[in-house]
Design an enzyme around this catalytic site. Structure first.
Site, short mmCIF file in Angstrom:
data_model
loop_
_atom_site.label_atom_id
_atom_site.label_comp_id
_atom_site.label_asym_id
_atom_site.label_seq_id
_atom_site.Cartn_x
_atom_site.Cartn_y
_atom_site.Cartn_z
N LYS A 188 -3.54 0.58 8.36
CA LYS A 188 -2.85 -0.08 7.24
C LYS A 188 -1.71 0.80 6.78
CE LYS A 188 -7.24 -1.88 5.49
NZ LYS A 188 -8.20 -1.78 4.36
N MET A 227 -2.84 7.83 -3.40
CA MET A 227 -1.75 6.88 -3.11
C MET A 227 -0.74 6.85 -4.25
SD MET A 227 -4.46 3.96 -1.87
CE MET A 227 -5.41 4.27 -3.37
N ASP A 277 -9.41 3.40 11.06
CA ASP A 277 -8.23 3.33 10.20
C ASP A 277 -7.12 4.28 10.66
OD1 ASP A 277 -9.22 1.41 8.54
OD2 ASP A 277 -9.78 2.77 6.92
#
Length: 258
Positions: free
Chosen positions: A58, A173, A36
């Site tokens: 991502k 997030m 990632d």
């Protein structure tokens, strides 16, 4: 050809020294590593020379298409008889979609293991000098996604229970929704003067921490230019940072000393 095996490995919060021993062993033996964006790439130096490295980064808000591609890679490589490491920042099962990937593997009859990693909500806080629990200040700790609203504005969080029921809250997030998060916590009972810390690039040499209150943290974060990745930590344990901060951070930190 016999099936290979997939290892869903947590790479930890950023500092490569926080990688687990078992996770590192998997990296060293893997035929394929699918990693990632938030994985510290220093860990890839331990891979075999012939290992195939696949970047599956991502960007915030752009997850769906690449996630389907990751599922395809996992199945395809494992069916070729290879040992596959799915290397994920933090812990695979804490907002890492590891559960979804495990379901895909089960669907295709592919054997797998889950190797937990240290999650950022605990580790970044610790590196910022903030214990998420404390005998005198916090006996509960909750991890919450910061993606609290859908594209259509719907919000499924029980804000009243969150505001009343947890002493320390870590929002993952959450930078994009920070004003809304603070507004909802205050509206549902949290004291506007409740301490908040935002920890950017936690456990790395890029770490910065901004400290304020529910009432002013959004303004402070914007002024400091804080961006992803960052953990938003809400609770009175934040004030312990003034006493036990131990990790050197980048200059330019903004701290509320009131």
């Amino acid at each position: 050809m016999s099936k290979g095996k997939v290892y869903l490995v947590g790479a930890g919060p950023g500092d490569p020294k926080l990688m687990t021993v078992y996770g590192l062993e998997c990296i060293q033996k893997a035929d394929v590593i699918i990693y990632d964006r938030l994985v510290n790439q220093d860990l890839l130096q331990y891979a075999k020379n012939e290992a195939q490295l696949i970047y599956a980064g991502k960007e915030p808000g752009k997850h769906d298409n690449i996630q389907e591609q990751i599922h395809q890679w996992l199945v395809e490589k494992a069916l070729q008889g290879k040992m596959v490491v799915r290397l994920k920042g933090g812990d695979p099962f804490v907002f890492g979609r590891g559960g979804e990937e495990a379901e895909v593997l089960v669907k295709h009859g592919i054997p797998f293991e889950v190797i937990p990693g240290i999650t950022a909500g605990i580790a970044a806080a610790a590196y910022a000098g903030i214990p998420v629990t404390h005998r005198h200040l916090a006996t509960s700790f909750t991890i919450v996604t910061g993606h609290v609203r859908s594209k259509h504005g719907a919000d499924s969080l029980n804000w009243r229970a969150l505001a009343d029921g947890s002493d320390t809250i870590a929002f993952y997030m959450g930078i994009g929704n920070l004003p809304y998060i603070c507004q909802q916590l205050i509206q549902h009972g949290k004291d506007p003067e409740t301490k908040v810390a935002i920890i950017e690039w936690g456990t790395t040499m890029r770490q910065r921490t901004v400290v304020g209150t529910l009432q002013n943290i959004a303004e402070k974060a914007e002024g400091a230019g804080i961006s992803h990745p960052a953990i938003v930590l809400v609770g009175e344990v934040v004030k312990l940072r003034e006493t036990i901060q131990w990790f050197p951070e980048l200059e330019g930190e903004i701290v509320d000393t009131k």
